[in-house]
Write a protein that holds these residues in place. Sequence first.
Motif, PDB file in Angstrom:
ATOM      1  N   UNK A   1     114.632 141.044 -17.467  1.00  0.00           N
ATOM      2  CA  UNK A   1     113.975 142.239 -16.935  1.00  0.00           C
ATOM      3  C   UNK A   1     113.395 142.018 -15.532  1.00  0.00           C
ATOM      4  N   UNK A   2     113.337 143.110 -14.757  1.00  0.00           N
ATOM      5  CA  UNK A   2     112.739 143.136 -13.425  1.00  0.00           C
ATOM      6  C   UNK A   2     111.666 144.219 -13.440  1.00  0.00           C
ATOM      7  N   UNK A   3     110.589 144.005 -12.698  1.00  0.00           N
ATOM      8  CA  UNK A   3     109.536 145.015 -12.637  1.00  0.00           C
ATOM      9  C   UNK A   3     110.054 146.265 -11.931  1.00  0.00           C
ATOM     10  N   UNK A   4     109.602 147.424 -12.396  1.00  0.00           N
ATOM     11  CA  UNK A   4     110.074 148.707 -11.880  1.00  0.00           C
ATOM     12  C   UNK A   4     109.804 148.850 -10.390  1.00  0.00           C
ATOM     13  N   UNK A   5     108.715 148.279  -9.900  1.00  0.00           N
ATOM     14  CA  UNK A   5     108.370 148.407  -8.489  1.00  0.00           C
ATOM     15  C   UNK A   5     109.325 147.640  -7.582  1.00  0.00           C
ATOM     16  N   UNK A   6     110.149 146.768  -8.142  1.00  0.00           N
ATOM     17  CA  UNK A   6     111.062 145.963  -7.343  1.00  0.00           C
ATOM     18  C   UNK A   6     112.452 146.573  -7.205  1.00  0.00           C
ATOM     19  N   UNK A   7     112.660 147.758  -7.775  1.00  0.00           N
ATOM     20  CA  UNK A   7     113.940 148.440  -7.655  1.00  0.00           C
ATOM     21  C   UNK A   7     113.712 149.854  -7.122  1.00  0.00           C
ATOM     22  N   UNK A   8     114.724 150.408  -6.456  1.00  0.00           N
ATOM     23  CA  UNK A   8     114.658 151.769  -5.927  1.00  0.00           C
ATOM     24  C   UNK A   8     115.904 152.521  -6.369  1.00  0.00           C
ATOM     25  N   UNK A   9     115.718 153.783  -6.687  1.00  0.00           N
ATOM     26  CA  UNK A   9     116.818 154.644  -7.095  1.00  0.00           C
ATOM     27  C   UNK A   9     117.752 154.881  -5.915  1.00  0.00           C
ATOM     28  N   UNK A  10     119.068 154.942  -6.178  1.00  0.00           N
ATOM     29  CA  UNK A  10     120.056 155.177  -5.138  1.00  0.00           C
ATOM     30  C   UNK A  10     120.311 156.679  -5.025  1.00  0.00           C
ATOM     31  N   UNK A  11     120.232 157.195  -3.785  1.00  0.00           N
ATOM     32  CA  UNK A  11     120.543 158.600  -3.520  1.00  0.00           C
ATOM     33  C   UNK A  11     122.046 158.793  -3.701  1.00  0.00           C
TER      34      UNK A  11
ATOM     35  N   UNK B   1     114.467 164.589  -8.295  1.00  0.00           N
ATOM     36  CA  UNK B   1     115.381 164.724  -7.173  1.00  0.00           C
ATOM     37  C   UNK B   1     115.131 163.575  -6.211  1.00  0.00           C
ATOM     38  N   UNK B   2     116.181 163.210  -5.467  1.00  0.00           N
ATOM     39  CA  UNK B   2     116.071 162.123  -4.492  1.00  0.00           C
ATOM     40  C   UNK B   2     115.524 162.674  -3.199  1.00  0.00           C
ATOM     41  N   UNK B   3     114.433 162.081  -2.720  1.00  0.00           N
ATOM     42  CA  UNK B   3     113.864 162.501  -1.442  1.00  0.00           C
ATOM     43  C   UNK B   3     114.776 162.026  -0.320  1.00  0.00           C
ATOM     44  N   UNK B   4     114.571 162.563   0.865  1.00  0.00           N
ATOM     45  CA  UNK B   4     115.421 162.186   1.989  1.00  0.00           C
ATOM     46  C   UNK B   4     115.189 160.718   2.323  1.00  0.00           C
ATOM     47  N   UNK B   5     116.282 159.942   2.377  1.00  0.00           N
ATOM     48  CA  UNK B   5     116.162 158.520   2.672  1.00  0.00           C
ATOM     49  C   UNK B   5     116.421 158.302   4.154  1.00  0.00           C
TER      50      UNK B   5
ATOM     51  N   UNK C   1     121.634 154.429 -11.148  1.00  0.00           N
ATOM     52  CA  UNK C   1     122.083 153.405 -10.221  1.00  0.00           C
ATOM     53  C   UNK C   1     120.895 153.032  -9.341  1.00  0.00           C
ATOM     54  N   UNK C   2     120.526 151.738  -9.340  1.00  0.00           N
ATOM     55  CA  UNK C   2     119.359 151.278  -8.588  1.00  0.00           C
ATOM     56  C   UNK C   2     119.745 150.104  -7.696  1.00  0.00           C
ATOM     57  N   UNK C   3     118.856 149.808  -6.725  1.00  0.00           N
ATOM     58  CA  UNK C   3     119.043 148.664  -5.837  1.00  0.00           C
ATOM     59  C   UNK C   3     117.781 147.825  -5.855  1.00  0.00           C
ATOM     60  N   UNK C   4     117.947 146.502  -5.873  1.00  0.00           N
ATOM     61  CA  UNK C   4     116.814 145.582  -5.822  1.00  0.00           C
ATOM     62  C   UNK C   4     116.300 145.553  -4.386  1.00  0.00           C
ATOM     63  N   UNK C   5     114.985 145.783  -4.202  1.00  0.00           N
ATOM     64  CA  UNK C   5     114.439 145.877  -2.846  1.00  0.00           C
ATOM     65  C   UNK C   5     113.514 144.716  -2.496  1.00  0.00           C
TER      66      UNK C   5
END
Length: 119
Positions: free
Chosen positions: A72-82, A111-115, A9-13
């Motif tokens: 497709x979207x570039x990987x740098x434009x999305x972030x993983x959801x904690x 692992x998801x770092x602290x957001x 699950x990712x979010x567009x940033x």
Amino acid sequence: MANIKKGDLVQVITGRRQEKGGDRGKQGKVIQVLVEKNRVIVEGVNFVTKHVRVGQTQGGTKTGGIEQHEAPIHVSNVALIDPETKKPTRVGFRNTEVTKDGVTKTVRVRYAKKSGKDL
């Protein structure tokens, strides 16, 4: 090792805001990862219109017309959801010991770092 995998699950940033017709802030599941091009296809994000030529299938039905599908979207434009906080976060890796059939291996685990604040 990849930060983002199929099914995450990712979010567009980046990009235009949703109120201006963009996709920034939208969340979706990763459908496909294009490793060679450093791009991902996210469900419900970055729709494009494609004109398909009219043809016939084996059964005689007509196909074609105007279709919409995800681009497709570039990987740098999305972030993983904690999974705990439901906010975008950065990804880290840990080395953990895994024992299987009496054999101990060291495996890298995501692992998801602290957001802290929203990205």
